[in-house]
Design a protein around this motif. Sequence first.
Motif, PDB file in Angstrom:
ATOM      1  N   MET A 184      -6.433   2.046   4.601  1.00  0.00           N
ATOM      2  CA  MET A 184      -6.884   3.307   5.191  1.00  0.00           C
ATOM      3  C   MET A 184      -6.052   3.682   6.415  1.00  0.00           C
ATOM      4  O   MET A 184      -5.852   4.861   6.710  1.00  0.00           O
ATOM      5  N   TYR A 191       0.837  -1.195   0.000  1.00  0.00           N
ATOM      6  CA  TYR A 191       0.000   0.000   0.000  1.00  0.00           C
ATOM      7  C   TYR A 191       0.878   1.253   0.000  1.00  0.00           C
ATOM      8  O   TYR A 191       0.584   2.227  -0.689  1.00  0.00           O
ATOM      9  N   SER A 213     -18.286  -0.001   2.604  1.00  0.00           N
ATOM     10  CA  SER A 213     -17.849  -0.133   1.208  1.00  0.00           C
ATOM     11  C   SER A 213     -18.335  -1.435   0.602  1.00  0.00           C
ATOM     12  O   SER A 213     -18.795  -1.477  -0.547  1.00  0.00           O
ATOM     13  N   SER A 218      -9.863   9.711   0.388  1.00  0.00           N
ATOM     14  CA  SER A 218      -8.480   9.225   0.437  1.00  0.00           C
ATOM     15  C   SER A 218      -7.549  10.067  -0.423  1.00  0.00           C
ATOM     16  O   SER A 218      -6.341  10.073  -0.218  1.00  0.00           O
ATOM     17  N   SER A 228      -5.147  -3.488  -4.416  1.00  0.00           N
ATOM     18  CA  SER A 228      -5.981  -3.194  -3.253  1.00  0.00           C
ATOM     19  C   SER A 228      -5.866  -1.730  -2.847  1.00  0.00           C
ATOM     20  O   SER A 228      -6.831  -1.127  -2.369  1.00  0.00           O
ATOM     21  N   TRP A 229      -4.674  -1.161  -3.022  1.00  0.00           N
ATOM     22  CA  TRP A 229      -4.526   0.278  -2.781  1.00  0.00           C
ATOM     23  C   TRP A 229      -5.388   1.056  -3.774  1.00  0.00           C
ATOM     24  O   TRP A 229      -6.062   2.028  -3.418  1.00  0.00           O
ATOM     25  N   TYR A 269      -9.016   0.914  -2.630  1.00  0.00           N
ATOM     26  CA  TYR A 269      -9.271   1.848  -1.524  1.00  0.00           C
ATOM     27  C   TYR A 269      -9.420   3.272  -2.038  1.00  0.00           C
ATOM     28  O   TYR A 269     -10.357   3.990  -1.666  1.00  0.00           O
ATOM     29  N   VAL A 274     -10.796  -2.409   3.021  1.00  0.00           N
ATOM     30  CA  VAL A 274     -10.560  -0.964   2.971  1.00  0.00           C
ATOM     31  C   VAL A 274      -9.809  -0.483   4.215  1.00  0.00           C
ATOM     32  O   VAL A 274      -8.989   0.427   4.132  1.00  0.00           O
ATOM     33  N   SER A 294     -14.856   0.142   5.841  1.00  0.00           N
ATOM     34  CA  SER A 294     -14.665  -1.072   5.051  1.00  0.00           C
ATOM     35  C   SER A 294     -15.978  -1.841   4.917  1.00  0.00           C
ATOM     36  O   SER A 294     -16.362  -2.271   3.820  1.00  0.00           O
TER      37      SER A 294
END
Length: 263
Positions: A185, A83, A203, A255, A244-245, A248, A181, A200
């Motif tokens: 985060m 991340y 989401s 973000s 995955s980043w 998010y 998430v 999360s």
Amino acid sequence: MTQAATGLPDVNTVGLSAPFRWLAGGWSDFRKSLGPSLTYGAILVAASVGLTAALYQAGAIRFLFVVAAGFMLVAPILAMGLYQTGRTLERGERPRMGDILFVRSALRQDLFVLGFALFLVYSVWVEMAHLVYGLSTHKFHKTLPALVDFMLFDPEGHNMVMTGTIIGGVIAFLAFSLIVVSAPMLLNTEANVFVATLTSLRSVARNFLPMLLWGIIIVALTVLGIATGFVGLIVTFPVIGLASWRAYRDLVPSSAGDLAAAG
């Protein structure tokens, strides 16, 4: 951090094409950070091989599938460096190996709380796996070939796989919903574990089908990596982490403000 009237960050609604967009972005970021990403994946593979060897030496190879399932539960915590890589690339900077392996913002209580919550979920999964195995057979399978033979050719093995898959799938999706998430985060030091976890869950609830598809893609790539004797994880794990980043950043619009504040 920009928050909605509820005091929680806003959550975007995405379509079914979003997981493929995240995956493509993760692959692009992987190519941009090839050296650090491969090193990160290689370290993970070395640890996985060592754990498998320890299980074999202890005569507990029958728990390999339980450990593999557990890996999928805790993998988001293990991906904090990835991340950080994604965040660094977004700033237009070059990721440095030291910053990836030792993410300072991850060394705080909130992440340990999240990790402990996942440990509890994993403990439930292990106990359920033991129960399902114990109720499925009176035999003791000491080797991996014997266990695989039982799973593939014995009717009791078929029942064990089916029951274990259903129970494990429910537990895994719960863990996925808690962390998909929240883990990235928590790179933002202003976020706390409770807000991150609720964000999360929101989401996933707002984007159930896209997130279910994303979870299936993650499982498929992880299984593919494990099936190659863990070697494939050198590539698939970093790509998943970087994607995955991207997920998010797509799901939580505030973000972008976190990124600017961190720069």
